[in-house]
Design a protein around this motif. Structure first.
Motif, mmCIF file in Angstrom:
data_model
loop_
_atom_site.group_PDB
_atom_site.id
_atom_site.type_symbol
_atom_site.label_atom_id
_atom_site.label_comp_id
_atom_site.label_asym_id
_atom_site.label_seq_id
_atom_site.Cartn_x
_atom_site.Cartn_y
_atom_site.Cartn_z
ATOM 1 N N CYS A 44 0.829 -1.206 0.000
ATOM 2 C CA CYS A 44 0.000 0.000 0.000
ATOM 3 C C CYS A 44 0.861 1.253 0.000
ATOM 4 C CB CYS A 44 -0.929 0.018 1.213
ATOM 5 S SG CYS A 44 -2.176 -1.296 1.199
ATOM 6 N N GLN A 75 -8.575 -1.033 1.675
ATOM 7 C CA GLN A 75 -7.676 -0.179 0.893
ATOM 8 C C GLN A 75 -8.105 -0.062 -0.571
ATOM 9 O OE1 GLN A 75 -5.229 1.639 2.080
ATOM 10 N NE2 GLN A 75 -5.484 0.887 4.167
ATOM 11 N N ARG A 76 -9.280 -0.591 -0.894
ATOM 12 C CA ARG A 76 -9.810 -0.560 -2.258
ATOM 13 C C ARG A 76 -8.851 -1.239 -3.240
ATOM 14 N NH1 ARG A 76 -11.365 5.335 -3.936
ATOM 15 N NH2 ARG A 76 -12.336 4.147 -5.612
ATOM 16 N N GLY A 77 -8.206 -2.292 -2.766
ATOM 17 C CA GLY A 77 -7.264 -3.015 -3.604
ATOM 18 C C GLY A 77 -7.949 -4.094 -4.426
ATOM 19 N N TYR A 78 -7.139 -4.753 -5.249
ATOM 20 C CA TYR A 78 -7.630 -5.858 -6.074
ATOM 21 C C TYR A 78 -6.930 -7.147 -5.634
ATOM 22 C CZ TYR A 78 -9.968 -2.745 -9.368
ATOM 23 O OH TYR A 78 -10.806 -1.818 -9.935
ATOM 24 N N GLU A 110 -17.967 -3.434 -13.022
ATOM 25 C CA GLU A 110 -18.014 -2.117 -12.416
ATOM 26 C C GLU A 110 -18.919 -1.187 -13.220
ATOM 27 O OE1 GLU A 110 -14.209 -0.507 -11.520
ATOM 28 O OE2 GLU A 110 -13.577 -2.221 -10.315
ATOM 29 N N ARG A 114 -16.468 3.778 -14.269
ATOM 30 C CA ARG A 114 -15.220 3.109 -13.914
ATOM 31 C C ARG A 114 -14.681 2.297 -15.075
ATOM 32 N NH1 ARG A 114 -11.557 3.787 -10.763
ATOM 33 N NH2 ARG A 114 -11.290 1.591 -10.179
ATOM 34 N N TRP A 118 -10.963 2.570 -16.824
ATOM 35 C CA TRP A 118 -10.055 1.454 -17.069
ATOM 36 C C TRP A 118 -9.728 1.335 -18.550
ATOM 37 C CZ3 TRP A 118 -6.819 -0.644 -14.049
ATOM 38 C CH2 TRP A 118 -7.082 -0.803 -12.696
ATOM 39 N N GLU A 177 -3.872 4.132 -5.388
ATOM 40 C CA GLU A 177 -5.281 4.142 -5.012
ATOM 41 C C GLU A 177 -5.885 2.740 -4.972
ATOM 42 O OE1 GLU A 177 -5.019 5.494 -9.395
ATOM 43 O OE2 GLU A 177 -3.904 5.706 -7.511
ATOM 44 N N HIS A 178 -5.240 1.769 -5.599
ATOM 45 C CA HIS A 178 -5.718 0.387 -5.496
ATOM 46 C C HIS A 178 -4.535 -0.576 -5.655
ATOM 47 C CE1 HIS A 178 -5.656 0.744 -9.872
ATOM 48 N NE2 HIS A 178 -6.527 1.707 -9.774
ATOM 49 N N LEU A 180 -2.315 -4.041 -5.517
ATOM 50 C CA LEU A 180 -2.642 -5.303 -6.168
ATOM 51 C C LEU A 180 -2.051 -6.468 -5.398
ATOM 52 C CD1 LEU A 180 -3.824 -6.717 -8.740
ATOM 53 C CD2 LEU A 180 -1.564 -6.432 -9.775
ATOM 54 N N HIS A 209 3.461 -1.210 -5.438
ATOM 55 C CA HIS A 209 2.104 -1.483 -4.955
ATOM 56 C C HIS A 209 1.628 -2.891 -5.290
ATOM 57 C CE1 HIS A 209 1.807 2.764 -3.976
ATOM 58 N NE2 HIS A 209 2.136 3.078 -5.206
#
Length: 211
Positions: A44, A75-78, A110, A114, A118, A177-178, A180, A209
């Motif tokens: 992060c 954390q709005r991750g994937y 999404e 969004r 992407w 922001e996201h 992985l 990240h």
């Protein structure tokens, strides 16, 4: 006529479930979980890390990894997951492509706004090389549109080209922001081509990240 009153009580306090339910909670893995969460916190903050989880079959490795879901969502991750297969070992990049296929379906689910973001980000990252990625991940065309067939190259040059395109694609996925997280299961069935690709990614100074 007589009147009666019922004292206040908590609803369902003594109810018994009709089904036997075992709490989905992990026990005895506090240290290992703390190490995983620390590695994710590092991702992060911008770092990249590789964590290897070993143990006998059925010991709870996947359950341990699943404990990362809550921090990732926060954390709005994937979270992308793939599993190497002993039978399908000849499939190019195996579990890695399976994990990225999951990402594509997440993006397609999404909102239109969004999805447009992407589409723009991936188009900027891939440029005219989207066809190289579409050869092993055809679903990506559902996001970025139909891609031209890349020119044929000798095997060594084609592998180097794919590594370059893959790194560009990965750079578009993992951001501040996201972050992985990529979970690759059953590494013992990974072939050398996938190992070489992972080595190139993990030694790249541009990797951020990612866990």
């Amino acid at each position: 006529t007589a009147t009666r009153t019922v004292a206040r009580f908590e609803l369902a306090a003594h109810d018994v479930s009709e089904r036997f339910l075992i709490p989905q909670r992990l026990y005895g893995r506090e240290r290992e979980l703390a190490e995983l969460v620390a590695a994710f916190d590092g991702a992060c903050e911008g770092r990249a890390a590789l964590v290897l989880v070993s143990g006998y079959s059925g010991i709870g490795k996947t359950s341990l990894i699943s404990e990362l879901y809550r921090p990732i969502v926060r954390q709005r991750g994937y979270f992308l997951a793939g599993k190497f297969d002993q039978v399908m070992r000849n499939l190019p990049y195996g579990a890695l492509i399976q994990a990225l296929r999951g990402f594509v379906w997440q993006v397609l689910a999404e909102s239109e706004h969004r999805l447009a973001e992407w589409r723009r980000r991936l188009a900027d990252a891939l440029g005219s090389t989207g066809g190289v990625l579409a050869e092993v991940l055809p679903e990506i065309e559902l996001v970025i549109g139909k891609q031209p067939v890349p020119p044929a190259l000798a095997p060594a040059e084609a592998q180097n080209r794919f590594r370059y395109v893959f790194q560009s694609f990965r750079g578009a996925l993992a951001r501040h922001e996201h972050p992985l997280v990529v979970f690759l299961d059953d590494l013992q069935w990974m072939v050398s081509a996938t190992l070489d690709l992972l080595h190139a990614l993990l030694t790249s100074p541009d990797l951020h990240h990612v866990l």
